[in-house]
Design an enzyme around this catalytic site. Structure first.
Site, short mmCIF file in Angstrom:
data_model
loop_
_atom_site.label_atom_id
_atom_site.label_comp_id
_atom_site.label_asym_id
_atom_site.label_seq_id
_atom_site.Cartn_x
_atom_site.Cartn_y
_atom_site.Cartn_z
N ASP A 126 2.81 31.68 -11.46
CA ASP A 126 2.26 32.85 -10.80
C ASP A 126 1.23 33.49 -11.74
O ASP A 126 1.20 33.17 -12.93
CB ASP A 126 3.36 33.87 -10.50
CG ASP A 126 4.24 33.42 -9.34
OD1 ASP A 126 3.79 32.58 -8.56
OD2 ASP A 126 5.38 33.92 -9.24
N ARG A 131 0.65 29.46 7.28
CA ARG A 131 0.64 30.91 7.43
C ARG A 131 -0.74 31.40 7.85
O ARG A 131 -1.73 30.68 7.72
CB ARG A 131 1.12 31.63 6.17
CG ARG A 131 0.47 31.19 4.90
CD ARG A 131 1.20 31.77 3.66
NE ARG A 131 0.78 31.06 2.47
CZ ARG A 131 1.36 31.15 1.29
NH1 ARG A 131 2.39 31.91 1.11
NH2 ARG A 131 0.90 30.47 0.26
N ARG A 155 12.26 30.88 -5.71
CA ARG A 155 11.29 31.95 -5.52
C ARG A 155 11.67 32.86 -4.36
O ARG A 155 11.15 33.94 -4.24
CB ARG A 155 9.91 31.35 -5.21
CG ARG A 155 9.27 30.68 -6.39
CD ARG A 155 8.07 29.87 -5.93
NE ARG A 155 6.99 30.69 -5.39
CZ ARG A 155 6.00 31.18 -6.08
NH1 ARG A 155 5.95 30.97 -7.36
NH2 ARG A 155 5.05 31.89 -5.51
N GLU A 166 -3.85 28.82 7.04
CA GLU A 166 -3.67 28.00 5.83
C GLU A 166 -3.00 26.67 6.20
O GLU A 166 -1.91 26.64 6.75
CB GLU A 166 -2.79 28.79 4.86
CG GLU A 166 -2.62 28.16 3.53
CD GLU A 166 -1.89 29.10 2.54
OE1 GLU A 166 -2.07 30.34 2.61
OE2 GLU A 166 -1.12 28.57 1.73
N TYR A 195 3.79 25.35 -11.85
CA TYR A 195 3.66 26.23 -10.69
C TYR A 195 3.74 27.68 -11.17
O TYR A 195 4.72 28.38 -10.99
CB TYR A 195 4.80 25.88 -9.73
CG TYR A 195 4.82 26.56 -8.37
CD1 TYR A 195 3.74 27.30 -7.90
CD2 TYR A 195 5.93 26.43 -7.54
CE1 TYR A 195 3.78 27.89 -6.66
CE2 TYR A 195 5.98 27.01 -6.30
CZ TYR A 195 4.91 27.75 -5.86
OH TYR A 195 4.96 28.34 -4.62
N ARG A 234 -0.73 19.42 -4.48
CA ARG A 234 -0.94 19.78 -3.08
C ARG A 234 -2.23 20.58 -3.00
O ARG A 234 -2.57 21.35 -3.91
CB ARG A 234 0.20 20.66 -2.55
CG ARG A 234 1.49 19.92 -2.39
CD ARG A 234 1.43 18.82 -1.38
NE ARG A 234 1.40 19.32 0.00
CZ ARG A 234 1.22 18.52 1.05
NH1 ARG A 234 0.99 17.22 0.89
NH2 ARG A 234 1.23 19.02 2.27
N ARG A 284 18.93 38.69 -0.05
CA ARG A 284 19.32 40.08 -0.28
C ARG A 284 20.22 40.62 0.80
O ARG A 284 20.00 40.33 1.96
CB ARG A 284 18.06 40.94 -0.24
CG ARG A 284 17.46 41.10 -1.56
CD ARG A 284 16.49 42.25 -1.55
NE ARG A 284 15.43 41.85 -2.43
CZ ARG A 284 14.17 41.81 -2.11
NH1 ARG A 284 13.79 42.18 -0.91
NH2 ARG A 284 13.29 41.42 -2.98
N1 UDP Z 1 9.52 29.24 1.82
C1 UDP Z 1 10.17 28.97 3.00
N2 UDP Z 1 9.87 29.73 4.11
C2 UDP Z 1 8.98 30.74 4.07
C3 UDP Z 1 8.33 31.03 2.85
C4 UDP Z 1 8.62 30.25 1.74
O1 UDP Z 1 10.97 28.07 3.09
O2 UDP Z 1 8.75 31.38 5.10
C5 UDP Z 1 9.86 28.40 0.64
C6 UDP Z 1 9.05 27.13 0.59
O3 UDP Z 1 9.88 26.12 0.07
C7 UDP Z 1 7.95 27.46 -0.38
C8 UDP Z 1 8.63 28.39 -1.36
O4 UDP Z 1 9.57 29.09 -0.57
O5 UDP Z 1 7.44 26.32 -0.97
C9 UDP Z 1 7.70 29.34 -2.08
O6 UDP Z 1 6.92 30.01 -1.14
P1 UDP Z 1 5.89 31.16 -1.49
O7 UDP Z 1 5.24 31.55 -0.24
O8 UDP Z 1 6.62 32.19 -2.27
O9 UDP Z 1 4.92 30.43 -2.49
P2 UDP Z 1 3.34 30.52 -2.68
O10 UDP Z 1 2.79 29.46 -1.82
O11 UDP Z 1 2.92 31.88 -2.25
O12 UDP Z 1 3.12 30.23 -4.14
#
Ligand code: UDP
Length: 373
Positions: free
Chosen positions: A356, A286, A172, A306, A354, A255, A176
């Protein structure tokens, strides 16, 4: 007794899309939800003029024009682009991993320099075929980015060490070599102006909706909590599939997330909708500042910290934990489910996936196409 064509369990996005499409085809629908509101985890609630994402940040993004247009029937989307930043100790980095991140981390300027730096770190690791998230991450971004921006965050979010997690989770996170902080690669992105709840409200127009209603109570008694008797031909179940089958093959793991939401007497707390805290010693993953999803100009602000935790009965499940062990258990439930003639399972919990939001809509429309072929 009132009889419906469909009983839809769960008033979230999957259930709402299915209901809308079924009603469009002249079917009668009863929607129930355990919670006292509709919209599942995309529920937003207005407070002080700010649409609060009560169950965490929801940013709609898709590359599928049909899905984008489908959603735009129900709300106008703004031009929000998700550009989270990550805080690690006293350092701050742009996400996703891009030239801004690399430049700040290593003091370099060009893509060639960044690639050389990453390649140098990857070479020392000798990973040929990544077997888990840790190896996948290390072999994509090298040690520095992994240690500072991935390891702690991922372990907090999933409550498991990175070498026990499937590699796909990290896919995910795009890598870049341009100075582009747009988190998603999708063609279309935005937040519905006025929040998400209105979308589900519109989708459910014409359905009978009963809130604070447990499905298993209804299935046992044939009665809603107000005592009225109802019956249905077909069931669309968007709750946990293992719970539906009374955990006969053992429980699936999920989770959960807990939010600490505060109103603050300032107009701008962190300058961004999403700030990730990637160090293991910060207990939350976060902080969301809700007003920034809609470019809010209110005098005060609302933030949510969170916290991630293992799911247990009594709290809300958010994420399926799609590791090998759980996927094997889920496969047994899925096999049982495919034998059902009158039950459709859908959504993150019903399909243990999982998803979106755009994928949920697509999955619901696929089920609709099959059901009403
Ligand atoms: N992730 C990470 N650091 C970050 C943000 C995301 O390592 O700062 C990794 C982490 O493994 C996470 C995955 O990317 O489980 C997906 O995160 P995202 O925030 O995209 O998922 P969401 O919780 O929003 O579905």
């Amino acid at each position: 007794m009132k009889k419906y064509d469909y009983l839809v369990v769960g008033a979230g996005l999957f259930g709402a899309v299915f209901s809308y499409e079924a009603m469009k085809r002249g079917k009668s629908v009863l929607v129930i939800d355990r919670r006292d509101h509709i919209a599942g985890n995309i529920y937003t609630k207005e407070e002080d003029g700010i649409n609060v994402h009560v169950y965490g940040a929801h940013i709609f993004h898709t590359s599928d024009k049909k899905i984008w247009e489908y959603m735009n029937q129900f709300a106008e989307f703004n031009n929000y682009i998700n550009s989270p930043v990550a805080v690690y100790g006293d350092e701050l980095y742009n996400l996703p991993f891009n030239m801004n991140t690399f430049s700040k981390m290593w003091g370099i300027k060009t893509p060639a320099e960044a690639k050389a730096k990453i390649a140098e770190q990857i070479k020392e690791l000798n990973i040929t075929e990544p077997k888990n998230l840790e190896e996948q991450a290390l072999s994509l971004v090298g040690t520095d980015v992994y240690e500072k921006l991935i390891k702690g965050y991922t372990q907090k979010q999933w409550g498991r060490p990175c070498d026990e997690l499937p590699a796909f989770i990290i896919k995910r996170l795009p890598l870049r070599f341009t100075y582009d902080n747009n988190y998603f690669n999708d063609r279309f992105q935005g937040i519905p102006m006025g929040g998400y709840t209105q979308i589900v409200e519109k989708m459910l127009k014409g359905a009978d909706v009963v809130l604070s209603q447990d499905y298993f109570e209804l299935a046992k008694s044939g009665k809603l909590s107000d005592g009225s008797e109802v019956a249905w031909d077909k069931l669309v179940f968007t709750g946990q599939i293992d719970e539906y089958y009374d955990s006969c093959y053992g429980p699936l793991e999920y989770r959960s997330v807990r939010f600490e939401t505060e109103k603050l007497d300032c107009d701008n707390y962190q300058g961004n909708a999403v700030v990730n805290y990637t160090a293991a010693d910060v207990p939350y993953t976060r902080i969301i500042e809700h007003k920034h999803f809609e470019f809010g100009t209110q005098p005060t602000t609302i933030i949510s910290k969170e916290y991630s935790s293992e799911w247990q009965p009594g709290v809300e499940p958010y994420y399926p934990v799609n590791n090998d062990k759980n996927n094997a258990v889920y496969a047994k439930y899925a096999a049982k489910a495919s034998d059902e003639k009158n039950v459709i399972f859908g959504g993150r919990l019903g399909q243990y996936k999982y998803y979106d939001m755009d994928k949920v809509v697509a999955a619901a429309l696929a089920v609709v196409a099959e059901e009403f072929a």
